[in-house]
Design a protein around this motif. Structure first.
Motif, mmCIF file in Angstrom:
data_model
loop_
_atom_site.group_PDB
_atom_site.id
_atom_site.type_symbol
_atom_site.label_atom_id
_atom_site.label_comp_id
_atom_site.label_asym_id
_atom_site.label_seq_id
_atom_site.Cartn_x
_atom_site.Cartn_y
_atom_site.Cartn_z
ATOM 1 N N ILE A 180 -69.170 -33.333 -15.407
ATOM 2 C CA ILE A 180 -67.907 -32.020 -15.303
ATOM 3 C C ILE A 180 -68.217 -31.870 -17.378
ATOM 4 O O ILE A 180 -68.616 -32.734 -18.280
ATOM 5 N N GLN A 181 -67.938 -30.479 -17.585
ATOM 6 C CA GLN A 181 -67.853 -30.188 -19.062
ATOM 7 C C GLN A 181 -66.261 -29.645 -18.572
ATOM 8 O O GLN A 181 -66.890 -28.405 -18.018
ATOM 9 N N VAL A 182 -66.009 -29.011 -19.811
ATOM 10 C CA VAL A 182 -64.972 -28.654 -19.938
ATOM 11 C C VAL A 182 -64.697 -27.849 -21.407
ATOM 12 O O VAL A 182 -65.022 -28.746 -22.651
ATOM 13 N N PHE A 183 -64.580 -26.174 -21.144
ATOM 14 C CA PHE A 183 -64.839 -25.599 -22.670
ATOM 15 C C PHE A 183 -63.614 -25.347 -23.221
ATOM 16 O O PHE A 183 -62.909 -24.579 -22.061
ATOM 17 N N PHE A 184 -63.501 -25.669 -24.093
ATOM 18 C CA PHE A 184 -61.919 -24.770 -25.030
ATOM 19 C C PHE A 184 -62.467 -23.312 -25.652
ATOM 20 O O PHE A 184 -62.921 -23.774 -26.155
ATOM 21 N N LEU A 185 -61.727 -22.575 -24.803
ATOM 22 C CA LEU A 185 -62.111 -21.034 -25.469
ATOM 23 C C LEU A 185 -61.475 -20.203 -26.925
ATOM 24 O O LEU A 185 -60.070 -20.012 -25.155
ATOM 25 N N LYS A 186 -61.339 -19.924 -27.431
ATOM 26 C CA LYS A 186 -61.162 -18.665 -28.785
ATOM 27 C C LYS A 186 -61.526 -17.161 -29.125
ATOM 28 O O LYS A 186 -62.656 -18.062 -30.119
ATOM 29 N N LYS A 187 -61.411 -16.142 -29.249
ATOM 30 C CA LYS A 187 -62.104 -15.204 -29.416
ATOM 31 C C LYS A 187 -61.187 -15.999 -31.443
ATOM 32 O O LYS A 187 -60.223 -15.751 -31.316
ATOM 33 N N TYR A 188 -62.574 -15.357 -32.520
ATOM 34 C CA TYR A 188 -61.734 -15.070 -34.000
ATOM 35 C C TYR A 188 -62.510 -13.775 -33.987
ATOM 36 O O TYR A 188 -63.155 -13.343 -34.202
ATOM 37 N N ILE A 189 -61.805 -14.106 -35.247
ATOM 38 C CA ILE A 189 -62.613 -12.737 -36.187
ATOM 39 C C ILE A 189 -63.072 -12.845 -36.979
ATOM 40 O O ILE A 189 -63.320 -14.572 -38.014
ATOM 41 N N ARG A 190 -63.908 -12.782 -37.198
ATOM 42 C CA ARG A 190 -65.566 -13.425 -38.430
ATOM 43 C C ARG A 190 -65.265 -13.362 -39.801
ATOM 44 O O ARG A 190 -64.497 -12.416 -40.146
ATOM 45 N N ASN A 191 -65.934 -14.078 -40.503
ATOM 46 C CA ASN A 191 -65.412 -13.872 -41.903
ATOM 47 C C ASN A 191 -66.196 -13.865 -42.330
ATOM 48 O O ASN A 191 -67.176 -12.861 -41.447
ATOM 49 N N LYS A 192 -65.749 -13.750 -44.033
ATOM 50 C CA LYS A 192 -67.523 -12.042 -44.784
ATOM 51 C C LYS A 192 -68.020 -12.954 -44.769
ATOM 52 O O LYS A 192 -68.322 -14.016 -44.808
ATOM 53 N N ALA A 193 -69.240 -11.390 -44.651
ATOM 54 C CA ALA A 193 -70.277 -11.805 -45.133
ATOM 55 C C ALA A 193 -70.931 -12.943 -45.649
ATOM 56 O O ALA A 193 -70.573 -13.569 -47.166
ATOM 57 N N GLY A 194 -72.117 -13.960 -45.729
ATOM 58 C CA GLY A 194 -72.836 -14.442 -46.352
ATOM 59 C C GLY A 194 -71.622 -16.135 -46.568
ATOM 60 O O GLY A 194 -71.945 -17.232 -47.168
ATOM 61 N N THR A 195 -70.617 -15.662 -45.274
ATOM 62 C CA THR A 195 -69.444 -17.096 -44.856
ATOM 63 C C THR A 195 -69.777 -18.258 -43.677
ATOM 64 O O THR A 195 -69.957 -17.684 -42.841
ATOM 65 N N THR A 196 -69.581 -18.947 -43.504
ATOM 66 C CA THR A 196 -69.360 -19.529 -42.079
ATOM 67 C C THR A 196 -68.822 -18.688 -41.293
ATOM 68 O O THR A 196 -68.007 -17.933 -41.061
ATOM 69 N N TRP A 197 -69.447 -18.678 -39.192
ATOM 70 C CA TRP A 197 -68.936 -17.957 -38.520
ATOM 71 C C TRP A 197 -67.868 -19.429 -37.860
ATOM 72 O O TRP A 197 -67.084 -18.231 -37.098
ATOM 73 N N MET A 198 -67.275 -20.029 -38.427
ATOM 74 C CA MET A 198 -66.862 -21.282 -37.443
ATOM 75 C C MET A 198 -65.604 -20.459 -37.676
ATOM 76 O O MET A 198 -65.252 -20.666 -39.098
ATOM 77 N N PRO A 199 -64.593 -21.392 -37.510
ATOM 78 C CA PRO A 199 -62.340 -20.703 -37.800
ATOM 79 C C PRO A 199 -62.228 -22.356 -38.595
ATOM 80 O O PRO A 199 -62.768 -23.001 -38.667
ATOM 81 N N GLY A 200 -61.407 -22.347 -39.570
ATOM 82 C CA GLY A 200 -60.763 -22.781 -40.107
ATOM 83 C C GLY A 200 -59.925 -24.220 -38.933
ATOM 84 O O GLY A 200 -59.661 -23.701 -37.866
#
Length: 246
Positions: A109-129
């Motif tokens: 079994i796989q369980v995904f926890f999902l949430k949309k976020y606004i992308r960070n500024k260009a040149g920085t990581t896409w991952m949220p804090g």
């Protein structure tokens, strides 16, 4: 006699120092213990077609994180060739997910926890804090996201489970010309409730404990439906996040 007086004086002084030391020890408050929760054992159980599947143990959960374009649309570069397509999302947002996988001889079994976020500024990581990632695991009820791995427009939970050597999904993923489109709202009577989410002991490296209960409809590639019932989940995991965001 003079020597005896010196001895008595020394004994009195020693007794005074000892009493003062004991007094200081009694009045010095102890430092309060830091609150900590013991790491839990990973475990899962659920019922499909009247059969209960269960597994439990230490470190049987594999956790990973990733992101996909959010709010995607299906694009055909050549309308005469439906075999060639793209799923193109909005440039300003990302569907972030944490995937927890439990695989044993009896359970897959796989369980995904999902949430949309606004992308960070260009040149920085896409991952949220960290503060944003923690919002994935707020206690309470979470909806089952119906369009994960297709439109990616819905926050919530997605589940992938295998039974009798067949994969079943709780969401309507896009599968090219073989896609079976399900009517919206097919998970309206399903539930996923996080009943507990705590940080474990500091000596454990700052991992987290999660407990949840759930039910869901799951579908194979041909659209055949099964009911995943009486689901219970306990996970112990670390989080992936950007230290450069919030």
């Amino acid at each position: 006699m003079k020597n005896l007086n010196l001895i008595y004086a020394f004994l009195l002084f020693s007794a005074f120092v000892s009493c003062k030391k004991d007094s200081n020890q009694e009045t010095t408050p102890n430092k309060p213990a830091l609150p900590a929760t013991t790491a839990i054992r990973d475990s899962v159980s659920y019922t499909i077609d009247g059969k209960t599947y269960s597994a439990g143990g230490v470190n049987i959960n594999s956790s990973s994180a990733g992101g996909q374009d959010a709010n995607r649309k299906l694009i055909y570069p050549d309308n005469t060739n439906k075999h060639v397509y793209s799923l193109v999302g909005a440039p300003d947002s990302v569907m972030y997910y944490q995937k927890n996988s439990i695989a044993t001889s009896d359970v897959h079994i796989q369980v995904f926890f999902l949430k949309k976020y606004i992308r960070n500024k260009a040149g920085t990581t896409w991952m949220p804090g960290l503060s944003d990632v923690l919002k994935l695991f707020t206690t309470g009820k979470h909806p089952l996201a119906e369009d994960f791995e297709w439109k990616n427009s819905q926050n919530g939970i997605a589940i992938n489970v295998s039974t009798n050597n067949e994969d079943y999904l709780s969401y309507n993923a896009y599968n090219g010309l073989n896609t079976v489109e399900l009517p919206p709202g097919f998970q309206k009577n399903s539930t996923f409730e996080i009943t507990s989410f705590t940080k474990s002991a500091f000596e454990d490296g700052g991992h987290y404990n999660l407990e949840a209960k759930f039910t869901a409809l799951v579908f194979d590639a041909a659209g055949h439906q099964k009911k995943l019932d009486n689901g219970y989940l306990r996970l112990h995991f670390d989080l992936s996040y950007s230290t450069r965001a919030n």
